[in-house]
Write a protein that holds these residues in place. Structure first.
Motif, mmCIF file in Angstrom:
data_model
loop_
_atom_site.group_PDB
_atom_site.id
_atom_site.type_symbol
_atom_site.label_atom_id
_atom_site.label_comp_id
_atom_site.label_asym_id
_atom_site.label_seq_id
_atom_site.Cartn_x
_atom_site.Cartn_y
_atom_site.Cartn_z
ATOM 1 N N GLY A 1 44.497 33.681 78.981
ATOM 2 C CA GLY A 1 44.093 34.173 77.676
ATOM 3 C C GLY A 1 44.403 35.648 77.543
ATOM 4 O O GLY A 1 45.528 36.091 77.759
ATOM 5 N N GLY A 2 43.393 36.447 77.226
ATOM 6 C CA GLY A 2 43.607 37.871 77.026
ATOM 7 C C GLY A 2 43.371 38.715 78.258
ATOM 8 O O GLY A 2 43.272 39.944 78.154
ATOM 9 N N HIS A 3 43.277 38.088 79.443
ATOM 10 C CA HIS A 3 43.045 38.845 80.666
ATOM 11 C C HIS A 3 43.825 38.216 81.828
ATOM 12 O O HIS A 3 44.525 37.219 81.657
ATOM 13 C CB HIS A 3 41.544 38.894 80.994
ATOM 14 N N HIS A 4 43.709 38.827 83.006
ATOM 15 C CA HIS A 4 44.336 38.292 84.218
ATOM 16 C C HIS A 4 43.257 37.914 85.228
ATOM 17 O O HIS A 4 42.169 38.485 85.246
ATOM 18 C CB HIS A 4 45.266 39.321 84.871
ATOM 19 N N ARG A 5 43.597 36.960 86.090
ATOM 20 C CA ARG A 5 42.762 36.617 87.233
ATOM 21 C C ARG A 5 43.501 37.072 88.497
ATOM 22 O O ARG A 5 44.630 36.637 88.750
ATOM 23 C CB ARG A 5 42.496 35.119 87.296
ATOM 24 N N VAL A 6 42.863 37.953 89.274
ATOM 25 C CA VAL A 6 43.507 38.588 90.426
ATOM 26 C C VAL A 6 43.025 37.931 91.710
ATOM 27 O O VAL A 6 41.814 37.790 91.941
ATOM 28 C CB VAL A 6 43.178 40.093 90.467
ATOM 29 N N THR A 7 43.989 37.563 92.560
ATOM 30 C CA THR A 7 43.673 36.932 93.844
ATOM 31 C C THR A 7 44.532 37.560 94.933
ATOM 32 O O THR A 7 45.757 37.652 94.790
ATOM 33 C CB THR A 7 43.928 35.418 93.804
ATOM 34 N N GLY A 8 43.887 38.001 96.005
ATOM 35 C CA GLY A 8 44.630 38.608 97.111
ATOM 36 C C GLY A 8 43.748 39.553 97.896
ATOM 37 O O GLY A 8 42.523 39.581 97.725
ATOM 38 N N GLN A 9 44.373 40.332 98.762
ATOM 39 C CA GLN A 9 43.642 41.242 99.644
ATOM 40 C C GLN A 9 44.274 42.632 99.636
ATOM 41 O O GLN A 9 45.489 42.774 99.669
ATOM 42 C CB GLN A 9 43.638 40.711 101.081
ATOM 43 N N LYS A 10 43.435 43.654 99.603
ATOM 44 C CA LYS A 10 43.861 45.037 99.771
ATOM 45 C C LYS A 10 43.156 45.603 101.009
ATOM 46 O O LYS A 10 42.092 45.125 101.406
ATOM 47 C CB LYS A 10 43.527 45.883 98.540
ATOM 48 N N ILE A 11 43.763 46.638 101.595
ATOM 49 C CA ILE A 11 43.199 47.191 102.824
ATOM 50 C C ILE A 11 43.312 48.717 102.809
ATOM 51 O O ILE A 11 44.092 49.276 102.036
ATOM 52 C CB ILE A 11 43.909 46.596 104.063
ATOM 53 N N TRP A 12 42.527 49.364 103.678
ATOM 54 C CA TRP A 12 42.453 50.828 103.753
ATOM 55 C C TRP A 12 42.003 51.427 102.418
ATOM 56 O O TRP A 12 42.472 52.481 102.007
ATOM 57 C CB TRP A 12 43.790 51.445 104.186
ATOM 58 N N THR A 13 41.090 50.737 101.752
ATOM 59 C CA THR A 13 40.647 51.147 100.418
ATOM 60 C C THR A 13 39.471 52.109 100.525
ATOM 61 O O THR A 13 38.334 51.691 100.759
ATOM 62 C CB THR A 13 40.263 49.910 99.585
ATOM 63 N N SER A 14 39.739 53.388 100.353
ATOM 64 C CA SER A 14 38.684 54.392 100.390
ATOM 65 C C SER A 14 37.749 54.224 99.198
ATOM 66 O O SER A 14 38.190 53.921 98.088
ATOM 67 C CB SER A 14 39.288 55.798 100.360
ATOM 68 N N LEU A 15 36.449 54.396 99.431
ATOM 69 C CA LEU A 15 35.410 54.408 98.390
ATOM 70 C C LEU A 15 35.197 53.061 97.713
ATOM 71 O O LEU A 15 34.502 52.988 96.700
ATOM 72 C CB LEU A 15 35.724 55.458 97.311
ATOM 73 N N ALA A 16 35.764 51.991 98.261
ATOM 74 C CA ALA A 16 35.604 50.688 97.601
ATOM 75 C C ALA A 16 34.141 50.279 97.513
ATOM 76 O O ALA A 16 33.734 49.604 96.557
ATOM 77 C CB ALA A 16 36.404 49.618 98.349
ATOM 78 N N GLN A 17 33.335 50.666 98.494
ATOM 79 C CA GLN A 17 31.928 50.289 98.501
ATOM 80 C C GLN A 17 31.112 51.051 97.466
ATOM 81 O O GLN A 17 30.000 50.665 97.136
ATOM 82 C CB GLN A 17 31.326 50.473 99.901
#
Length: 380
Positions: free
Chosen positions: A137-153
């Protein structure tokens, strides 16, 4: 370019120093500190045109602020990614609606951002990303993995480079998506525990996470992402060099106090480190805003990463065997304590890898500036 600062810049420097002296609290909660900066107008200098930021600030005033902030010993910014990476990218490529939605909360210190670029199989080779986003529709669904993500928490939002065109390869078919992090069951953040017991980085797993905003055209994510990396090595590089100067000062003091400075080889290395740091500063000033120098960010990355790594080696060399001894008792919270020099040595080993490895930077210079044949890409 005139490397000096104007009288107006020096007046501004006095204002900055006075404010920082009155407000810096090294024990402050990082979120509260961001809101303090935003309330008094210190986030988004230079965004005022268009009504997105707080106060107007010339390029030289932005340099003054960055340098004085670093000198003051103020807390490490939780809003760095949003202010210095995401916001300039959005100003260049975003729609008016997106700017009105996302820039004011960054300028107020109310929304924090993290960067969803690197993946387990796509670090320096960012074009190998496999995280997918499917339009619904008017958005995306994101699936996957990212790493070394600073400040994600801590972050409220993540800008994610994802593959939106089925079957696309390399830098084709990628899009720059804005993903809210508060999606229970759709996004999981796992801290990466280090030997020290701390967790400076995270893994982030997306399981159909909703993304309603694309910055730039769909499929044009590579161009947007590369532009962002250019902002990463702009004014903030000069502030980074203030920190480098403090580290160098500490190494010199250790060499003098312990007698290592009497070794002519060590003395020569100390002088070279000082001279190279001055050279980096002039290079950074000369290339600020240099749209006609496409490889300037790559040159800067090669310069500072290798300089910093050599400084880390020198920091432990001047201490001799003592550099291998920890600073005190271990604890469950800090099972592997290290002091400032040991941290400098160990952490700087990664400088030539993260943010685009040396090999990647040299390839950019070879192809975009020297006009050498493009490096062959592997099959698969």
């Amino acid at each position: 370019m005139d490397f000096g600062f104007s009288k107006e810049d020096e007046v501004f420097r006095g204002e900055v120093r006075a404010w920082l002296a009155a407000h810096v609290n090294r024990e402050a909660d990082r979120g509260d500190w961001e809101r303090t900066l935003g309330k008094d107008g210190w986030i988004g200098l230079g965004w005022a045109e268009g009504g997105y930021g707080n106060r107007a600030g010339s390029l030289t005033e932005q340099v003054v602020w960055a340098e004085e902030y670093a000198r003051s010993g103020a807390p490490v910014r939780a809003g760095h990614i949003g202010e210095n990476l995401f916001a300039p990218t959005l100003i260049r490529y975003g729609t008016e609606e997106q700017k009105r939605r996302f820039l004011p909360p960054v300028a107020a210190g109310e929304e924090l951002w993290c960067q969803g670029y690197s993946e387990p199989g796509a670090g320096s080779d960012l074009a190998a990303v496999r995280t997918k986003a499917v339009r619904e529709g008017g958005h995306h669904r994101v699936t996957g993995q990212k790493i070394w993500t600073s400040l994600a928490q801590e972050a409220d939002w993540c800008f994610v480079l994802a593959r939106t065109e089925e079957g696309s390869r390399r830098h084709h078919g990628l899009s720059f998506l804005l993903v809210p992090m508060d999606q229970p069951g759709r996004i999981e953040v796992r801290p990466i525990r280090q030997l020290t017991g701390t967790s400076d980085f995270n893994e982030v797993f997306f399981d159909g996470a909703r993304a309603e905003h694309v910055v730039g055209a769909e499929g044009d994510g590579w161009r947007v992402a590369m532009s962002l990396l250019g902002f990463e090595r702009g004014v903030s590089t000069l502030a980074q060099q203030i920190g480098f100067a403090e580290e160098l000062r500490r190494v010199v003091e250790t060499a003098v106090r312990g007698g290592a400075v009497r070794d002519p080889l060590i003395r020569d290395r100390l002088v070279r480190q000082w001279a190279e740091l001055r050279t980096m500063r002039w290079h950074a000033l000369r290339t600020l805003g240099g749209a006609n120098e496409p490889a300037a960010p790559s040159v800067a990355k090669l310069l500072w990463a290798n300089w910093h790594q050599r400084l880390g080696e020198l920091a432990v060399q001047v201490r001799g065997a003592q550099a291998a001894v920890g600073p005190g008792e271990w604890s469950a919270e800090e099972p592997y304590r290290i002091d400032a020099d040991q941290h400098l040595f160990l952490f700087s080993r990664a400088d030539t890898i993260y943010g685009g490895s040396d090999q990647i930077q040299r390839t950019i210079i070879a192809e975009r500036v020297l006009g050498l044949p493009r490096e062959p890409k592997g099959v698969g």
